[in-house]
Design an enzyme around this catalytic site. Structure first.
Site, mmCIF file in Angstrom:
data_model
loop_
_atom_site.group_PDB
_atom_site.id
_atom_site.type_symbol
_atom_site.label_atom_id
_atom_site.label_comp_id
_atom_site.label_asym_id
_atom_site.label_seq_id
_atom_site.Cartn_x
_atom_site.Cartn_y
_atom_site.Cartn_z
ATOM 1 N N ARG A 270 -55.396 51.420 29.257
ATOM 2 C CA ARG A 270 -55.334 50.648 30.499
ATOM 3 C C ARG A 270 -56.560 49.768 30.704
ATOM 4 N NH1 ARG A 270 -54.706 55.327 34.580
ATOM 5 N NH2 ARG A 270 -55.582 56.458 32.838
ATOM 6 N N ALA B 103 -101.123 19.891 36.468
ATOM 7 C CA ALA B 103 -99.712 19.697 36.801
ATOM 8 C C ALA B 103 -99.041 18.802 35.768
ATOM 9 C CB ALA B 103 -99.584 19.083 38.186
ATOM 10 N N GLY C 29 -54.773 67.683 36.849
ATOM 11 C CA GLY C 29 -54.400 69.082 36.688
ATOM 12 C C GLY C 29 -54.649 69.802 38.005
HETATM 13 C C1 UD1 Z 1 -57.611 65.850 31.938
HETATM 14 C C2 UD1 Z 1 -57.282 67.311 32.269
HETATM 15 C C3 UD1 Z 1 -56.872 67.416 33.732
HETATM 16 C C4 UD1 Z 1 -57.949 66.872 34.621
HETATM 17 C C5 UD1 Z 1 -58.338 65.463 34.204
HETATM 18 C C6 UD1 Z 1 -59.576 65.040 34.946
HETATM 19 C C7 UD1 Z 1 -56.414 68.201 30.147
HETATM 20 C C8 UD1 Z 1 -55.202 68.611 29.423
HETATM 21 N N1 UD1 Z 1 -56.224 67.742 31.395
HETATM 22 O O1 UD1 Z 1 -56.409 65.135 32.092
HETATM 23 O O2 UD1 Z 1 -56.627 68.769 34.061
HETATM 24 O O3 UD1 Z 1 -57.511 66.887 35.974
HETATM 25 O O4 UD1 Z 1 -58.644 65.399 32.797
HETATM 26 O O5 UD1 Z 1 -59.874 63.701 34.671
HETATM 27 O O6 UD1 Z 1 -57.504 68.346 29.637
HETATM 28 N N2 UD1 Z 1 -59.794 62.952 24.847
HETATM 29 C C9 UD1 Z 1 -60.235 63.124 23.561
HETATM 30 N N3 UD1 Z 1 -59.325 63.466 22.600
HETATM 31 C C10 UD1 Z 1 -58.026 63.699 22.870
HETATM 32 C C11 UD1 Z 1 -57.584 63.539 24.203
HETATM 33 C C12 UD1 Z 1 -58.485 63.185 25.164
HETATM 34 O O7 UD1 Z 1 -61.409 62.944 23.259
HETATM 35 O O8 UD1 Z 1 -57.287 64.017 21.950
HETATM 36 C C13 UD1 Z 1 -60.775 62.576 25.881
HETATM 37 C C14 UD1 Z 1 -60.450 61.269 26.550
HETATM 38 O O9 UD1 Z 1 -61.110 60.188 25.901
HETATM 39 C C15 UD1 Z 1 -60.987 61.496 27.953
HETATM 40 C C16 UD1 Z 1 -60.888 62.998 28.164
HETATM 41 O O10 UD1 Z 1 -60.728 63.573 26.884
HETATM 42 O O11 UD1 Z 1 -62.366 61.142 28.057
HETATM 43 C C17 UD1 Z 1 -59.696 63.394 29.069
HETATM 44 O O12 UD1 Z 1 -58.500 63.065 28.426
HETATM 45 P P1 UD1 Z 1 -57.251 62.471 29.183
HETATM 46 O O13 UD1 Z 1 -56.161 62.264 28.228
HETATM 47 O O14 UD1 Z 1 -57.686 61.313 30.009
HETATM 48 O O15 UD1 Z 1 -56.873 63.705 30.127
HETATM 49 P P2 UD1 Z 1 -56.164 63.628 31.522
HETATM 50 O O16 UD1 Z 1 -54.700 63.465 31.325
HETATM 51 O O17 UD1 Z 1 -56.844 62.673 32.410
#
Ligand code: UD1
Ligand code: CA
Length: 422
Positions: free
Chosen positions: A17, A391, A141
Site C-alpha cells: 500500500r 562589500a 488481532g
Molecule cells: C500483526 C499481528 C496482529 C497485530 C498487528 C499490529 C500477526 C499474525 N498479527 O498483524 O495481531 O494486531 O500486527 O500491527 O502477527 N512481516 C515479516 N515477515 C512476514 C510477515 C510479516 O517480516 O512473513 C513483518 C511485516 O513487515 C510487518 C510485521 O511483520 O512489519 C507485521 O506483519 P503484518 O503482515 O503487517 O501483520 P498484521 O496483519 O498487521
C-alpha cells in the site's frame, strides 16, 4: 544479575500500500528513517543487540542499518512466526529475553517498551505483550480474555467471529519473550489455514496450553501502533513526531514562537533560552547553543553546529558548518562547509561558493572577521582573524586574506591594515 535483552525487528513485508520502490521502513519521518526510530527504541529499552528481519529489497535495508543492527534474511514471507524463526540460529546459546517489534512503527515510545520489559522481568511470564484499547480495532488481532480477565489468546481479525470483532482491546505487536521458551515453541506453531501463514500471535495459546504464564501491558497511547502503511500514515506520523519534538524543546527551555510553522527534525539539540522564529526549518542532528536566535525564515541543514549567542536571521541557509559564539549572520546569506570563528560577522547576502561542480570545499573564517555585504568566498579559502572583506568582493580559490587586513575587489586584494577605533 541483570538479564540480557536482544531484539528482533520484523521488516520483511512488501508494504504494497505504500507504493514505493524503496522499502517503506526506509522512508523518513522528521528526517530519520522509520526503521531507525524502532532500532533506537530497542536500544533505549536496554537491548544489547538488534536483528532486523528483511525480505523485500533486503540489500537496501542491509545497507541502511549497517553498523546499527544485524540482518536476518526471510526469503519467503510466510508470516510473523516464520519471520522470528528465521532468526533462531542467532539465539542458539542465548538464555536472555527477546523483544519482538514491527519495523514500521516510529511513534512507539521507548518509555512504554521499557515498562513492558520490566513488567516481564517482575512477573515471571514467558511472554508479556503490549495491548491497546482502540475506538476502531478493525484489522488488528483482538485480545481474548477469560472471566477473570486473564489472556486466553490473540485472535486475528480475519479469523474472528462477530462477538470477537466487537472486542476493542488489540495486539500492538510488541512482545517481550523468554528467549529459550520462544525458540523452544515457535516451530510448533501450525500454519493458519485461511491465510496460509505462520502467525506469531498463535504462540500465546500454545504457551498457555503448555502451562506457561503469559502477561500483558495495556497502553493508552494509540500512536504506539501507528504503522506506516500508506503515505498518508507517513505524513500523520510526521506531524505527530514534529509536535513531540517541539514540545520537548519548549519544555527544555527553548522558545518556539510559532510551532505551527516551525519544523525541527529528530535528534536536534537546542540550548536553553534560544529563540526559534516562524517559518524556520532545522534538519536532522543540528546543534544549536544557548541564547541563540534563529529565523524567521532560516534553514539549518545537517552538519550545522551553532555555539552560544549566535544570531541567524531571515533567508539564511547553513550546511555542514560550525559557527563560533556570538557570530551574526542576519540576512540573505549562505554558508556551506565553513568554519566561522567566534564574533565574526557575515554581512547581508555574503555567501560561500563551496561547490566547484565536483567537490565541496572548505572555507575558514577567523575570529572577529567581518565579511561585507554580497561578498563571495570561493572555497577553498580562508579569511584570517579580524580581517575585513569589502562589500561585493570575491575572494578567489586558494587565497587567504591575512589576519587584520582589509581585502577588496574582484579578485579581492589586500589594500591596508584594519583600523580599529576603540
Ligand atoms: C500483526 C499481528 C496482529 C497485530 C498487528 C499490529 C500477526 C499474525 N498479527 O498483524 O495481531 O494486531 O500486527 O500491527 O502477527 N512481516 C515479516 N515477515 C512476514 C510477515 C510479516 O517480516 O512473513 C513483518 C511485516 O513487515 C510487518 C510485521 O511483520 O512489519 C507485521 O506483519 P503484518 O503482515 O503487517 O501483520 P498484521 O496483519 O498487521
Ligand atoms: Ca501491519
Amino acid at each position: 544479575m541483570e538479564r540480557q535483552l536482544k531484539t528482533i525487528i520484523l521488516a520483511a513485508g512488501k508494504g504494497t500500500r505504500f507504493n514505493s520502490r524503496v522499502p517503506k521502513v526506509l522512508h523518513e519521518v522528521c528526517g530519520k528513517p522509520v526503521l531507525d526510530y524502532v532500532i533506537d527504541t530497542a536500544k533505549a529499552a536496554g537491548s544489547l543487540k538488534t536483528y532486523v528481519v528483511v525480505g523485500h529489497e533486503a540489500e537496501l535495508v542491509r545497507r541502511a542499518v549497517e553498523g546499527r543492527a544485524d540482518i536476518v534474511l526471510q526469503e519467503e514471507q510466510l508470516g510473523t512466526a516464520h519471520a522470528v524463526r528465521c532468526a533462531a540460529d542467532e539465539f542458539k546459546a542465548y538464555s536472555g529475553e527477546v523483544l519482538v517489534m514491527c519495523g514500521d512503527t516510529p511513534l512507539l515510545d521507548p518509555v512504554i517498551v521499557r515498562k513492558l520489559v520490566s513488567r516481564h522481568r517482575r512477573s515471571g511470564a514467558v511472554c508479556t505483550f503490549l495491548t491497546a484499547e482502540l475506538a476502531n480495532p478493525e484489522g488488528y488481532g483482538r485480545i481474548l480474555r477469560d472471566e477473570s480477565g486473564r489472556v486466553r489468546a490473540i485472535r486475528e481479525h480475519k479469523d474472528a467471529d462477530t462477538s470477537e470483532r466487537a472486542i476493542r482491546e488489540i495486539n500492538v505487536g510488541v512482545y517481550c519473550f523468554a528467549g529459550k521458551e520462544l525458540f523452544g515453541s515457535i516451530a510448533d506453531i501450525a500454519i493458519n489455514p485461511k491465510k496460509k501463514e505462520f502467525y506469531l500471535t498463535d504462540i500465546i495459546e500454545l504457551f498457555l496450553s503448555r502451562g506457561c504464564k503469559v502477561d500483558t501491558l495495556v497502553t493508552d497511547d494509540w500512536t504506539a501502533n501507528l504503522g506506516i502503511n500508506t503515505r498518508a500514515d507517513l505524513a500523520l506520523a510526521g506531524s505527530i513526531m514534529r509536535e513531540r519534538i517541539l514540545k520537548d524543546l519548549m519544555s527544555s527551555g527553548v522558545t518556539v514562537v510559532d510551532p505551527a510553522t516551525t519544523y525541527v527534525e529528530s535528534d536536534v539539540r537546542i540550548g536553553r533560552d534560544s529563540v526559534i522564529y516562524p517559518c524556520t526549518y532545522i534538519h536532522h542532528g543540528v546543534r544549536v547553543g544557548e541564547n541563540c536566535s534563529v529565523g524567521p525564515f532560516a534553514r539549518l541543514r545537517p552538519g550545522t553546529v551553532l555555539a552560544d549567542r549566535v544570531s541567524v536571521g531571515n533567508f539564511a541557509e547553513i550546511s555542514r558548518s560550525r559557527l563560533g559564539a556570538d557570530v551574526n549572520m542576519k540576512h540573505f546569506s549562505f554558508l556551506g562547509d565553513a568554519d566561522v570563528g567566534s564574533g565574526a560577522n557575515i554581512g547581508c547576502g555574503a555567501v560561500t561558493a563551496n561547490y566547484d561542480g565536483k567537490n565541496k570545499n572548505k572555507t575558514n573564517i577567523g575570529r572577529g572577521a567581518f565579511i561585507g555585504c554580497d561578498a563571495v568566498l570561493v572555497a577553498p579559502t580562508e579569511v584570517g582573524a579580524g580581517a575585513v572583506v569589502g562589500a561585493g568582493s570575491v575572494v578567489t580559490p586558494g587565497r587567504k586574506v591575512p589576519a587584520n587586513r582589509v581585502a577588496v575587489g574582484i579578485p579581492a586584494r589586500v589594500i591596508k591594515k584594519v583600523e580599529r577605533h576603540e
